[in-house]
Write an enzyme that holds these catalytic residues in place. Structure first.
Site, PDB file in Angstrom:
ATOM      1  CD  GLU A 190      -4.789  -7.926   1.627  1.00 37.68           C
ATOM      2  OE1 GLU A 190      -5.637  -7.166   2.127  1.00 37.68           O
ATOM      3  OE2 GLU A 190      -3.565  -7.733   1.737  1.00 37.68           O
ATOM      4  CD  GLU A 209      -2.893  -1.159   2.346  1.00 37.61           C
ATOM      5  OE1 GLU A 209      -2.714  -0.381   3.295  1.00 37.61           O
ATOM      6  OE2 GLU A 209      -3.860  -1.944   2.291  1.00 37.61           O
ATOM      7  CG  ASP A 243     -12.932  -8.705   1.524  1.00 36.37           C
ATOM      8  OD1 ASP A 243     -12.701  -7.805   0.680  1.00 36.37           O
ATOM      9  OD2 ASP A 243     -12.606  -8.601   2.722  1.00 36.37           O
TER      10      ASP A 243
HETATM   11  C1  XIL Z   1      -6.684  -6.168   8.084  1.00 33.97           C
HETATM   12  C2  XIL Z   1      -7.076  -7.336   8.974  1.00 33.97           C
HETATM   13  O1  XIL Z   1      -7.996  -8.151   8.290  1.00 33.97           O
HETATM   14  C3  XIL Z   1      -7.684  -6.826  10.265  1.00 33.97           C
HETATM   15  O2  XIL Z   1      -7.873  -7.894  11.186  1.00 33.97           O
HETATM   16  C4  XIL Z   1      -6.792  -5.763  10.898  1.00 33.97           C
HETATM   17  O3  XIL Z   1      -7.445  -5.204  12.020  1.00 33.97           O
HETATM   18  C5  XIL Z   1      -6.453  -4.671   9.916  1.00 33.97           C
HETATM   19  O4  XIL Z   1      -5.862  -5.250   8.763  1.00 33.97           O
HETATM   20  N1  XIL Z   1      -5.152  -4.522   3.499  1.00 33.97           N
HETATM   21  C6  XIL Z   1      -4.190  -5.380   3.988  1.00 33.97           C
HETATM   22  C7  XIL Z   1      -4.500  -6.269   5.148  1.00 33.97           C
HETATM   23  O5  XIL Z   1      -3.109  -5.496   3.410  1.00 33.97           O
HETATM   24  O6  XIL Z   1      -3.377  -6.494   5.954  1.00 33.97           O
HETATM   25  C8  XIL Z   1      -5.629  -5.698   5.972  1.00 33.97           C
HETATM   26  O7  XIL Z   1      -5.953  -6.678   6.970  1.00 33.97           O
HETATM   27  C9  XIL Z   1      -6.813  -5.354   5.103  1.00 33.97           C
HETATM   28  C10 XIL Z   1      -6.451  -4.308   4.082  1.00 33.97           C
END
Ligand code: XIL
Length: 299
Positions: A235, A127, A237
Protein backbone atom coordinates in the site's frame (compact mmCIF):
# COMPACT_ATOMS: atom_id res chain seq x y z
CA UNK A 1 8.87 1.67 -20.69
CA UNK A 2 6.24 1.50 -17.94
CA UNK A 3 6.22 0.59 -14.26
CA UNK A 4 4.63 -2.83 -14.78
CA UNK A 5 6.75 -3.82 -17.79
CA UNK A 6 9.96 -2.78 -16.02
CA UNK A 7 9.05 -4.64 -12.84
CA UNK A 8 8.24 -7.76 -14.88
CA UNK A 9 11.77 -7.67 -16.31
CA UNK A 10 13.13 -7.61 -12.75
CA UNK A 11 12.62 -11.27 -11.90
CA UNK A 12 8.94 -11.34 -12.85
CA UNK A 13 7.93 -8.81 -10.24
CA UNK A 14 4.78 -6.68 -10.48
CA UNK A 15 4.10 -2.99 -10.06
CA UNK A 16 0.51 -2.42 -9.06
CA UNK A 17 -1.98 0.07 -7.73
CA UNK A 18 -5.08 0.24 -5.58
CA UNK A 19 -8.17 0.73 -7.77
CA UNK A 20 -11.59 2.17 -6.92
CA UNK A 21 -14.49 0.73 -8.92
CA UNK A 22 -16.12 4.17 -9.02
CA UNK A 23 -13.21 5.48 -11.11
CA UNK A 24 -13.26 2.79 -13.79
CA UNK A 25 -15.39 5.00 -16.04
CA UNK A 26 -12.89 7.90 -15.78
CA UNK A 27 -10.89 7.49 -18.98
CA UNK A 28 -7.94 9.60 -17.76
CA UNK A 29 -7.70 7.17 -14.82
CA UNK A 30 -8.05 3.96 -16.83
CA UNK A 31 -5.57 5.19 -19.45
CA UNK A 32 -2.85 5.38 -16.78
CA UNK A 33 -4.01 2.18 -15.08
CA UNK A 34 -3.95 0.15 -18.28
CA UNK A 35 -0.64 1.59 -19.46
CA UNK A 36 1.46 1.48 -16.28
CA UNK A 37 0.31 -1.28 -13.94
CA UNK A 38 0.27 -5.08 -14.04
CA UNK A 39 -1.33 -5.71 -10.65
CA UNK A 40 -4.35 -4.28 -8.85
CA UNK A 41 -5.82 -4.29 -5.34
CA UNK A 42 -9.42 -3.22 -4.73
CA UNK A 43 -9.14 -0.16 -2.48
CA UNK A 44 -12.39 -0.89 -0.59
CA UNK A 45 -14.57 -3.21 -2.67
CA UNK A 46 -13.50 -6.56 -1.19
CA UNK A 47 -13.67 -5.44 2.44
CA UNK A 48 -16.17 -7.02 4.81
CA UNK A 49 -18.65 -4.11 4.80
CA UNK A 50 -18.64 -4.11 0.99
CA UNK A 51 -18.97 -7.86 0.42
CA UNK A 52 -21.37 -8.83 3.25
CA UNK A 53 -23.34 -5.66 4.16
CA UNK A 54 -26.10 -7.73 5.79
CA UNK A 55 -25.35 -11.05 7.43
CA UNK A 56 -25.71 -13.81 4.87
CA UNK A 57 -26.18 -11.38 1.95
CA UNK A 58 -23.10 -11.10 -0.22
CA UNK A 59 -22.57 -8.35 -2.81
CA UNK A 60 -19.69 -8.72 -5.24
CA UNK A 61 -20.62 -6.38 -8.10
CA UNK A 62 -17.98 -3.69 -7.59
CA UNK A 63 -15.27 -6.20 -6.69
CA UNK A 64 -16.12 -8.33 -9.72
CA UNK A 65 -15.86 -5.25 -11.94
CA UNK A 66 -12.33 -4.59 -10.71
CA UNK A 67 -11.31 -8.26 -11.05
CA UNK A 68 -12.75 -8.41 -14.56
CA UNK A 69 -11.01 -5.17 -15.61
CA UNK A 70 -7.69 -6.45 -14.28
CA UNK A 71 -7.74 -10.05 -15.43
CA UNK A 72 -8.97 -9.25 -18.94
CA UNK A 73 -5.81 -7.14 -19.28
CA UNK A 74 -3.42 -9.66 -17.74
CA UNK A 75 -3.05 -7.85 -14.42
CA UNK A 76 -2.76 -9.96 -11.25
CA UNK A 77 -5.21 -9.32 -8.42
CA UNK A 78 -4.49 -9.00 -4.70
CA UNK A 79 -7.54 -9.73 -2.53
CA UNK A 80 -7.93 -7.24 0.31
CA UNK A 81 -9.04 -8.22 2.94
CA UNK A 82 -10.90 -11.15 4.53
CA UNK A 83 -10.62 -10.50 8.28
CA UNK A 84 -10.03 -7.06 9.82
CA UNK A 85 -11.18 -5.07 12.85
CA UNK A 86 -12.03 -2.09 10.64
CA UNK A 87 -14.63 -1.54 7.91
CA UNK A 88 -16.81 -4.24 9.43
CA UNK A 89 -20.53 -4.00 8.66
CA UNK A 90 -22.73 -2.99 11.59
CA UNK A 91 -24.04 -6.49 12.14
CA UNK A 92 -20.50 -7.82 12.65
CA UNK A 93 -19.38 -4.94 14.86
CA UNK A 94 -22.08 -5.96 17.29
CA UNK A 95 -21.10 -9.63 17.44
CA UNK A 96 -18.83 -11.49 19.84
CA UNK A 97 -17.78 -14.93 20.97
CA UNK A 98 -18.56 -18.11 19.09
CA UNK A 99 -21.16 -16.43 16.90
CA UNK A 100 -18.57 -13.88 15.69
CA UNK A 101 -15.90 -16.56 15.22
CA UNK A 102 -18.28 -18.59 13.06
CA UNK A 103 -19.42 -15.51 11.12
CA UNK A 104 -15.80 -14.53 10.45
CA UNK A 105 -14.91 -18.04 9.24
CA UNK A 106 -18.03 -18.17 7.08
CA UNK A 107 -17.09 -14.80 5.58
CA UNK A 108 -13.57 -16.00 4.78
CA UNK A 109 -14.95 -19.17 3.19
CA UNK A 110 -17.70 -17.50 1.15
CA UNK A 111 -15.60 -14.64 -0.19
CA UNK A 112 -12.52 -16.75 -0.97
CA UNK A 113 -14.79 -19.30 -2.66
CA UNK A 114 -16.49 -16.62 -4.78
CA UNK A 115 -13.13 -15.43 -6.13
CA UNK A 116 -11.46 -18.85 -6.25
CA UNK A 117 -8.90 -19.10 -9.04
CA UNK A 118 -8.86 -15.35 -9.69
CA UNK A 119 -6.82 -14.05 -6.78
CA UNK A 120 -3.03 -14.39 -6.78
CA UNK A 121 -2.63 -13.26 -3.13
CA UNK A 122 -5.14 -12.76 -0.32
CA UNK A 123 -4.58 -10.41 2.59
CA UNK A 124 -6.27 -12.95 4.85
CA UNK A 125 -5.82 -10.91 8.01
CA UNK A 126 -5.11 -7.17 8.18
CA UNK A 127 -3.69 -5.04 11.01
CA UNK A 128 -4.01 -7.48 13.94
CA UNK A 129 -1.17 -6.06 16.05
CA UNK A 130 -0.97 -3.04 18.32
CA UNK A 131 1.28 -0.06 17.66
CA UNK A 132 3.91 0.96 20.18
CA UNK A 133 6.22 -1.01 22.40
CA UNK A 134 3.90 -3.77 23.69
CA UNK A 135 4.21 -6.21 20.79
CA UNK A 136 0.70 -7.32 21.72
CA UNK A 137 -2.23 -8.22 19.54
CA UNK A 138 -4.60 -5.36 18.83
CA UNK A 139 -7.70 -5.54 21.00
CA UNK A 140 -10.74 -6.10 18.74
CA UNK A 141 -13.92 -8.11 18.67
CA UNK A 142 -12.07 -10.70 16.54
CA UNK A 143 -9.14 -10.92 18.96
CA UNK A 144 -11.59 -11.41 21.84
CA UNK A 145 -12.86 -14.61 20.15
CA UNK A 146 -9.50 -16.20 21.04
CA UNK A 147 -5.84 -15.78 20.13
CA UNK A 148 -6.11 -18.50 17.47
CA UNK A 149 -8.50 -16.45 15.31
CA UNK A 150 -5.71 -15.55 12.86
CA UNK A 151 -4.60 -19.11 12.17
CA UNK A 152 -8.26 -20.20 11.94
CA UNK A 153 -8.79 -17.56 9.23
CA UNK A 154 -5.71 -18.75 7.31
CA UNK A 155 -6.83 -22.39 7.43
CA UNK A 156 -10.30 -21.47 6.17
CA UNK A 157 -8.82 -19.40 3.34
CA UNK A 158 -6.49 -22.21 2.27
CA UNK A 159 -9.39 -24.64 2.15
CA UNK A 160 -11.57 -22.27 0.10
CA UNK A 161 -8.91 -21.28 -2.47
CA UNK A 162 -5.92 -23.64 -2.33
CA UNK A 163 -4.08 -21.86 -5.15
CA UNK A 164 -4.11 -18.36 -3.68
CA UNK A 165 -1.05 -17.22 -1.77
CA UNK A 166 -2.09 -16.27 1.75
CA UNK A 167 -0.62 -13.13 3.32
CA UNK A 168 -0.64 -11.35 6.67
CA UNK A 169 -0.73 -7.56 6.01
CA UNK A 170 0.05 -4.68 8.38
CA UNK A 171 1.48 -1.14 8.74
CA UNK A 172 4.32 0.01 11.00
CA UNK A 173 6.14 -3.27 10.53
CA UNK A 174 8.80 -1.56 8.41
CA UNK A 175 11.40 -0.79 11.07
CA UNK A 176 13.17 -3.99 12.05
CA UNK A 177 13.74 -2.67 15.59
CA UNK A 178 10.08 -1.94 16.36
CA UNK A 179 8.27 -4.20 18.82
CA UNK A 180 5.36 -4.51 16.38
CA UNK A 181 7.67 -5.77 13.61
CA UNK A 182 9.24 -8.29 15.98
CA UNK A 183 5.83 -9.49 17.17
CA UNK A 184 4.59 -10.11 13.61
CA UNK A 185 7.90 -11.82 12.82
CA UNK A 186 7.44 -14.19 15.77
CA UNK A 187 3.87 -14.98 14.70
CA UNK A 188 4.97 -15.85 11.16
CA UNK A 189 7.85 -17.92 12.52
CA UNK A 190 5.44 -19.79 14.79
CA UNK A 191 2.99 -20.36 11.91
CA UNK A 192 5.77 -21.77 9.72
CA UNK A 193 6.97 -24.01 12.58
CA UNK A 194 3.49 -25.39 13.23
CA UNK A 195 2.39 -25.73 9.60
CA UNK A 196 -0.25 -23.01 9.67
CA UNK A 197 -0.75 -22.10 5.99
CA UNK A 198 0.92 -18.72 5.41
CA UNK A 199 2.81 -17.79 2.24
CA UNK A 200 3.58 -14.10 2.48
CA UNK A 201 3.77 -10.92 4.52
CA UNK A 202 2.51 -7.58 3.22
CA UNK A 203 4.12 -4.38 4.43
CA UNK A 204 1.62 -1.59 3.78
CA UNK A 205 4.33 1.08 3.82
CA UNK A 206 2.27 4.23 4.30
CA UNK A 207 5.25 6.51 4.87
CA UNK A 208 5.35 10.09 6.09
CA UNK A 209 8.58 10.90 4.30
CA UNK A 210 12.23 10.33 5.10
CA UNK A 211 11.23 10.35 8.75
CA UNK A 212 9.57 6.96 8.90
CA UNK A 213 11.03 5.20 5.89
CA UNK A 214 13.52 3.26 8.02
CA UNK A 215 17.10 2.73 6.89
CA UNK A 216 16.73 -0.92 7.96
CA UNK A 217 13.68 -1.55 5.73
CA UNK A 218 15.74 -3.91 3.57
CA UNK A 219 16.73 -5.88 6.68
CA UNK A 220 13.06 -6.21 7.58
CA UNK A 221 12.17 -7.50 4.11
CA UNK A 222 15.04 -10.00 4.05
CA UNK A 223 14.37 -11.16 7.63
CA UNK A 224 10.74 -12.02 6.89
CA UNK A 225 11.85 -13.68 3.63
CA UNK A 226 14.33 -15.83 5.56
CA UNK A 227 11.38 -17.40 7.38
CA UNK A 228 10.31 -18.91 4.06
CA UNK A 229 7.58 -16.46 3.07
CA UNK A 230 7.40 -13.97 0.21
CA UNK A 231 7.21 -10.28 1.02
CA UNK A 232 5.06 -7.67 -0.73
CA UNK A 233 4.97 -3.89 -0.46
CA UNK A 234 1.20 -3.59 -0.52
CA UNK A 235 0.00 0.00 0.00
CA UNK A 236 2.92 2.31 -0.72
CA UNK A 237 2.42 6.05 -0.47
CA UNK A 238 4.86 8.65 0.88
CA UNK A 239 4.00 12.16 2.08
CA UNK A 240 5.05 14.69 -0.57
CA UNK A 241 6.40 11.83 -2.72
CA UNK A 242 10.13 12.47 -2.15
CA UNK A 243 12.17 10.94 -4.99
CA UNK A 244 14.85 9.54 -2.71
CA UNK A 245 12.46 7.62 -0.47
CA UNK A 246 10.57 6.17 -3.45
CA UNK A 247 13.88 5.16 -5.06
CA UNK A 248 15.08 3.52 -1.84
CA UNK A 249 11.90 1.48 -1.46
CA UNK A 250 12.27 0.14 -5.01
CA UNK A 251 15.94 -0.66 -4.51
CA UNK A 252 15.21 -2.45 -1.23
CA UNK A 253 12.57 -4.63 -2.87
CA UNK A 254 14.85 -5.44 -5.80
CA UNK A 255 17.61 -6.44 -3.38
CA UNK A 256 15.45 -9.16 -1.79
CA UNK A 257 14.66 -12.08 -4.09
CA UNK A 258 11.43 -12.89 -2.25
CA UNK A 259 10.11 -9.31 -2.57
CA UNK A 260 7.60 -10.05 -5.33
CA UNK A 261 6.32 -6.57 -6.09
CA UNK A 262 5.14 -3.14 -5.09
CA UNK A 263 1.60 -1.75 -5.02
CA UNK A 264 1.05 2.00 -4.69
CA UNK A 265 -2.14 3.03 -2.88
CA UNK A 266 -3.77 4.89 -5.77
CA UNK A 267 -2.89 6.37 -9.14
CA UNK A 268 -3.18 10.20 -8.99
CA UNK A 269 -2.78 12.34 -5.89
CA UNK A 270 -6.43 13.25 -6.29
CA UNK A 271 -7.35 9.55 -5.97
CA UNK A 272 -5.43 9.11 -2.69
CA UNK A 273 -6.93 8.61 0.77
CA UNK A 274 -4.16 11.06 1.78
CA UNK A 275 -4.76 13.47 -1.11
CA UNK A 276 -3.71 16.55 0.91
CA UNK A 277 -0.23 14.99 1.23
CA UNK A 278 0.26 14.41 -2.53
CA UNK A 279 1.88 11.02 -1.83
CA UNK A 280 1.57 9.26 -5.20
CA UNK A 281 3.37 9.04 -8.56
CA UNK A 282 0.91 11.02 -10.72
CA UNK A 283 -0.49 14.49 -10.04
CA UNK A 284 -4.17 15.35 -10.17
CA UNK A 285 -3.92 16.02 -13.90
CA UNK A 286 -2.52 12.56 -14.49
CA UNK A 287 0.99 13.81 -15.22
CA UNK A 288 4.06 11.88 -14.08
CA UNK A 289 5.73 13.40 -11.03
CA UNK A 290 9.49 13.35 -10.30
CA UNK A 291 8.85 10.35 -8.03
CA UNK A 292 7.51 8.43 -11.05
CA UNK A 293 10.75 9.05 -12.94
CA UNK A 294 12.79 7.99 -9.91
CA UNK A 295 10.83 4.76 -9.55
CA UNK A 296 11.00 3.90 -13.25
CA UNK A 297 14.74 4.61 -13.34
CA UNK A 298 15.30 2.34 -10.34
CA UNK A 299 13.27 -0.53 -11.80
C1 XIL B 1 -8.34 2.95 3.10
C2 XIL B 1 -8.93 3.44 1.78
O1 XIL B 1 -7.90 3.95 0.98
C3 XIL B 1 -9.97 4.51 2.04
O2 XIL B 1 -10.66 4.84 0.84
C4 XIL B 1 -10.97 4.05 3.10
O3 XIL B 1 -11.84 5.11 3.42
C5 XIL B 1 -10.27 3.57 4.34
O4 XIL B 1 -9.35 2.55 4.00
N1 XIL B 1 -4.75 0.25 5.52
C6 XIL B 1 -5.46 -0.61 4.71
C7 XIL B 1 -6.35 -0.07 3.64
O5 XIL B 1 -5.29 -1.83 4.79
O6 XIL B 1 -7.48 -0.88 3.43
C8 XIL B 1 -6.78 1.34 3.97
O7 XIL B 1 -7.51 1.83 2.83
C9 XIL B 1 -5.59 2.21 4.30
C10 XIL B 1 -4.86 1.68 5.51
Amino acid sequence: STLGASAAERGGRYFGTAVAASRLNDSAYTTILNREFNQVTAENEMKIDATQPQQGQFTFGNADRIVQHARSRGMQVRGHTLAWHSQQPGWMQNMSGTALRNAMLNHVTQVATHFRGQIAWWDVVNEAFQDGSSGARRDSNLQRTGNDWIEAAFRAARQADPNAQLCYNDYNIDNWNDAKTQAVYRMVQDFKNRGVPIDCVGLQSHFTGGSNYPSNYRTTLSSFAALGVDVHITELDIRNAPTDAYRNVVNDCLAVARCKGITVWGIRDSDSWRSSESPLLFNGSGNKKPAYDAVLAAL
